[in-house]
Scaffold this motif. Sequence first.
Motif, PDB file in Angstrom:
ATOM      1  N   MET A 198       0.845  -1.198   0.000  1.00  0.00           N
ATOM      2  CA  MET A 198       0.000   0.000   0.000  1.00  0.00           C
ATOM      3  C   MET A 198       0.881   1.249   0.000  1.00  0.00           C
ATOM      4  SD  MET A 198      -3.156  -0.797   2.489  1.00  0.00           S
ATOM      5  CE  MET A 198      -4.479  -1.804   1.933  1.00  0.00           C
TER       6      MET A 198
ATOM      7  N   SER B 215      -6.571   4.288   0.977  1.00  0.00           N
ATOM      8  CA  SER B 215      -6.123   3.016   1.540  1.00  0.00           C
ATOM      9  C   SER B 215      -6.564   2.924   2.996  1.00  0.00           C
ATOM     10  CB  SER B 215      -4.605   2.883   1.433  1.00  0.00           C
ATOM     11  OG  SER B 215      -3.978   3.904   2.173  1.00  0.00           O
TER      12      SER B 215
ATOM     13  N   GLU C 290      -5.318   0.754   5.815  1.00  0.00           N
ATOM     14  CA  GLU C 290      -4.270  -0.209   6.153  1.00  0.00           C
ATOM     15  C   GLU C 290      -4.663  -1.142   7.294  1.00  0.00           C
ATOM     16  OE1 GLU C 290      -0.547   1.748   6.643  1.00  0.00           O
ATOM     17  OE2 GLU C 290      -0.689   2.726   4.696  1.00  0.00           O
TER      18      GLU C 290
ATOM     19  N   TYR D  70      -8.893  -1.112   0.144  1.00  0.00           N
ATOM     20  CA  TYR D  70      -8.984   0.201  -0.490  1.00  0.00           C
ATOM     21  C   TYR D  70     -10.456   0.589  -0.556  1.00  0.00           C
ATOM     22  CZ  TYR D  70      -4.140  -0.116  -2.062  1.00  0.00           C
ATOM     23  OH  TYR D  70      -2.780  -0.210  -2.105  1.00  0.00           O
TER      24      TYR D  70
END
Length: 144
Positions: A80, A112, A114, A119
């Motif tokens: 990412m 994004s 995480e 996404y």
Amino acid sequence: MVDTTRIDKITRTNKASEKPAFSDFYTNFNVHPQNKRLVKYTNEESVRRSIKNLILTDKYDRLFQPEIGCRIRSLLFENMSPAIEDELKKTIQETVDTYEPRARLIDIVVQSNESRYAYDIYIYFEVINSISPVLLNLTLYRAR
């Protein structure tokens, strides 16, 4: 030059805004219980579903149309980063511009997430023959 208002008054045709301009069948071919016809998505919902199907379809997934699709799945397994977000945005824009002539893209936002390895994608577009913008919200996960 033809006077279109006079022709419309004579023929008494319905205007395009009064009836659905675009329609697609449900994928499970549901039948309406009262009129016994296939149930359809119309206008914005039809285009929204089409864009979602294009994005989630990988190249060579369609049997007789191998060129239709998007390479999103291969990008999901990259690390990412902002560069991958830009690549996702560019890929989605190319796919929609190429394969969905009923939609005019306004903006694509890729964020994004995480903590979930995903996404969040927000696609703002307007349907041809319509002035109101439509939002398509997708969450793409890295799961296999």
